[in-house]
Design a protein around this motif. Sequence first.
Motif, PDB file in Angstrom:
ATOM      1  N   PRO A   1       0.823  -0.874  -0.528  1.00  0.00           N
ATOM      2  CA  PRO A   1       0.183   0.053   0.470  1.00  0.00           C
ATOM      3  C   PRO A   1       0.944   1.205  -0.200  1.00  0.00           C
ATOM      4  CG  PRO A   1      -0.639  -1.792   1.367  1.00  0.00           C
ATOM      5  CD  PRO A   1       0.159  -2.298   1.599  1.00  0.00           C
ATOM      6  N   ALA A   2       2.200   1.288   0.937  1.00  0.00           N
ATOM      7  CA  ALA A   2       3.150   3.025   0.670  1.00  0.00           C
ATOM      8  C   ALA A   2       3.805   2.583  -0.704  1.00  0.00           C
ATOM      9  CB  ALA A   2       3.943   2.010   1.951  1.00  0.00           C
ATOM     10  N   GLY A   3       3.869   2.120  -1.636  1.00  0.00           N
ATOM     11  CA  GLY A   3       4.932   1.625  -2.858  1.00  0.00           C
ATOM     12  C   GLY A   3       3.859   1.459  -4.044  1.00  0.00           C
ATOM     13  N   SER A   4       3.591   1.259  -4.388  1.00  0.00           N
ATOM     14  CA  SER A   4       3.277   1.953  -6.194  1.00  0.00           C
ATOM     15  C   SER A   4       1.308   1.281  -5.912  1.00  0.00           C
ATOM     16  CB  SER A   4       4.036   0.524  -7.500  1.00  0.00           C
ATOM     17  OG  SER A   4       4.128  -0.366  -7.253  1.00  0.00           O
ATOM     18  N   ARG A   5       1.498   0.457  -5.459  1.00  0.00           N
ATOM     19  CA  ARG A   5      -0.749   0.463  -4.762  1.00  0.00           C
ATOM     20  C   ARG A   5      -1.267   1.328  -5.032  1.00  0.00           C
ATOM     21  NH1 ARG A   5      -2.831  -4.080  -0.764  1.00  0.00           N
ATOM     22  NH2 ARG A   5      -4.874  -3.790  -0.982  1.00  0.00           N
TER      23      ARG A   5
ATOM     24  N   ARG B   1      -5.776   3.973  -8.202  1.00  0.00           N
ATOM     25  CA  ARG B   1      -5.650   4.939  -8.634  1.00  0.00           C
ATOM     26  C   ARG B   1      -6.168   5.142 -10.283  1.00  0.00           C
ATOM     27  NH1 ARG B   1      -3.081   8.222  -4.474  1.00  0.00           N
ATOM     28  NH2 ARG B   1      -0.960   8.036  -6.139  1.00  0.00           N
ATOM     29  N   ILE B   2      -4.776   4.838 -11.431  1.00  0.00           N
ATOM     30  CA  ILE B   2      -5.200   4.149 -11.754  1.00  0.00           C
ATOM     31  C   ILE B   2      -6.246   3.013 -12.478  1.00  0.00           C
ATOM     32  CG2 ILE B   2      -4.026   3.184 -13.840  1.00  0.00           C
ATOM     33  CD1 ILE B   2      -1.496   4.560 -12.851  1.00  0.00           C
ATOM     34  N   ALA B   3      -6.411   2.182 -11.767  1.00  0.00           N
ATOM     35  CA  ALA B   3      -7.066   1.489 -12.062  1.00  0.00           C
ATOM     36  C   ALA B   3      -8.895   1.719 -12.011  1.00  0.00           C
ATOM     37  CB  ALA B   3      -7.492   0.012 -11.429  1.00  0.00           C
TER      38      ALA B   3
ATOM     39  N   THR C   1      -3.475   9.488 -12.913  1.00  0.00           N
ATOM     40  CA  THR C   1      -3.405  10.763 -12.825  1.00  0.00           C
ATOM     41  C   THR C   1      -1.749  10.828 -13.692  1.00  0.00           C
ATOM     42  OG1 THR C   1      -1.979  11.683 -11.134  1.00  0.00           O
ATOM     43  CG2 THR C   1      -4.138  12.651 -11.321  1.00  0.00           C
ATOM     44  N   ARG C   2      -1.054  11.573 -14.575  1.00  0.00           N
ATOM     45  CA  ARG C   2       0.347  11.819 -14.966  1.00  0.00           C
ATOM     46  C   ARG C   2       1.361  11.756 -14.315  1.00  0.00           C
ATOM     47  NH1 ARG C   2       0.937  14.946 -20.611  1.00  0.00           N
ATOM     48  NH2 ARG C   2      -0.542  14.414 -21.685  1.00  0.00           N
ATOM     49  N   ASP C   3       0.987  12.290 -12.904  1.00  0.00           N
ATOM     50  CA  ASP C   3       1.742  11.484 -11.894  1.00  0.00           C
ATOM     51  C   ASP C   3       2.026  10.459 -11.306  1.00  0.00           C
ATOM     52  OD1 ASP C   3       2.274  14.846 -11.556  1.00  0.00           O
ATOM     53  OD2 ASP C   3       0.654  15.496 -10.830  1.00  0.00           O
ATOM     54  N   ASP C   4       0.765  10.205 -11.099  1.00  0.00           N
ATOM     55  CA  ASP C   4       0.730   8.500 -10.847  1.00  0.00           C
ATOM     56  C   ASP C   4       1.481   7.829 -12.030  1.00  0.00           C
ATOM     57  OD1 ASP C   4      -1.323   8.513  -8.029  1.00  0.00           O
ATOM     58  OD2 ASP C   4      -3.051   8.376 -10.068  1.00  0.00           O
ATOM     59  N   VAL C   5       1.536   8.059 -12.682  1.00  0.00           N
ATOM     60  CA  VAL C   5       2.364   7.019 -13.517  1.00  0.00           C
ATOM     61  C   VAL C   5       3.842   7.307 -13.442  1.00  0.00           C
ATOM     62  CG1 VAL C   5       3.031   6.885 -16.102  1.00  0.00           C
ATOM     63  CG2 VAL C   5       0.506   6.981 -15.283  1.00  0.00           C
ATOM     64  N   ALA C   6       4.380   8.688 -13.527  1.00  0.00           N
ATOM     65  CA  ALA C   6       5.237   8.986 -13.005  1.00  0.00           C
ATOM     66  C   ALA C   6       6.287   8.496 -11.642  1.00  0.00           C
ATOM     67  CB  ALA C   6       5.368  11.017 -12.980  1.00  0.00           C
ATOM     68  N   GLY C   7       5.240   8.525 -10.649  1.00  0.00           N
ATOM     69  CA  GLY C   7       5.563   7.331  -9.238  1.00  0.00           C
ATOM     70  C   GLY C   7       6.082   6.400  -9.575  1.00  0.00           C
TER      71      GLY C   7
ATOM     72  N   LEU D   1       9.680   1.935  -9.737  1.00  0.00           N
ATOM     73  CA  LEU D   1      10.537   1.228 -10.359  1.00  0.00           C
ATOM     74  C   LEU D   1      12.063   1.213 -10.639  1.00  0.00           C
ATOM     75  CD1 LEU D   1       8.098   0.410 -13.148  1.00  0.00           C
ATOM     76  CD2 LEU D   1       8.214  -1.088 -11.651  1.00  0.00           C
ATOM     77  N   GLU D   2      12.327   2.285 -10.596  1.00  0.00           N
ATOM     78  CA  GLU D   2      13.987   3.550 -11.489  1.00  0.00           C
ATOM     79  C   GLU D   2      14.375   2.690  -9.876  1.00  0.00           C
ATOM     80  OE1 GLU D   2      17.989   3.700 -12.902  1.00  0.00           O
ATOM     81  OE2 GLU D   2      15.238   3.908 -13.969  1.00  0.00           O
ATOM     82  N   ALA D   3      14.051   2.971  -8.970  1.00  0.00           N
ATOM     83  CA  ALA D   3      14.354   2.699  -7.115  1.00  0.00           C
ATOM     84  C   ALA D   3      14.673   1.505  -6.949  1.00  0.00           C
ATOM     85  CB  ALA D   3      14.279   3.854  -6.340  1.00  0.00           C
ATOM     86  N   THR D   4      14.036   0.726  -7.502  1.00  0.00           N
ATOM     87  CA  THR D   4      13.944  -0.867  -7.154  1.00  0.00           C
ATOM     88  C   THR D   4      14.338  -1.958  -8.011  1.00  0.00           C
ATOM     89  OG1 THR D   4      12.080  -1.090  -7.724  1.00  0.00           O
ATOM     90  CG2 THR D   4      12.068  -0.537  -5.223  1.00  0.00           C
ATOM     91  N   ALA D   5      14.685  -0.606  -9.461  1.00  0.00           N
ATOM     92  CA  ALA D   5      15.489  -1.860 -10.099  1.00  0.00           C
ATOM     93  C   ALA D   5      16.795  -3.136  -9.709  1.00  0.00           C
ATOM     94  CB  ALA D   5      15.198  -1.199 -11.814  1.00  0.00           C
TER      95      ALA D   5
END
Length: 71
Positions: free
Chosen positions: A31-35, A40-42, A47-53, A58-62
């Motif tokens: 819940p504190a991550g990309s969920r 919100r997308i689902a 918003t674009r901010d959600d996609v950017a988030g 993804l970049e930070a945890t790759a």
Amino acid sequence: MTDGGKAVAGTFRNRRSRGAARNLDTLVFSPAGSRQYLERIADGTGTRDDVAGIAAMLEATADDVERSSET
């Protein structure tokens, strides 16, 4: 590849898969991550901010994801 080489390769793949399964907890949508973004997308309010988030997470945890699939 010889039969012995195939056996060694198979054992290595099995060990690698087990290691990835043990590390699966690092790959879940918390819940504190990309969920939060995905929910919100689902529901149509993303918003674009959600996609950017999501992209930033993804970049930070790759590297962590890559390492978890190698063990």
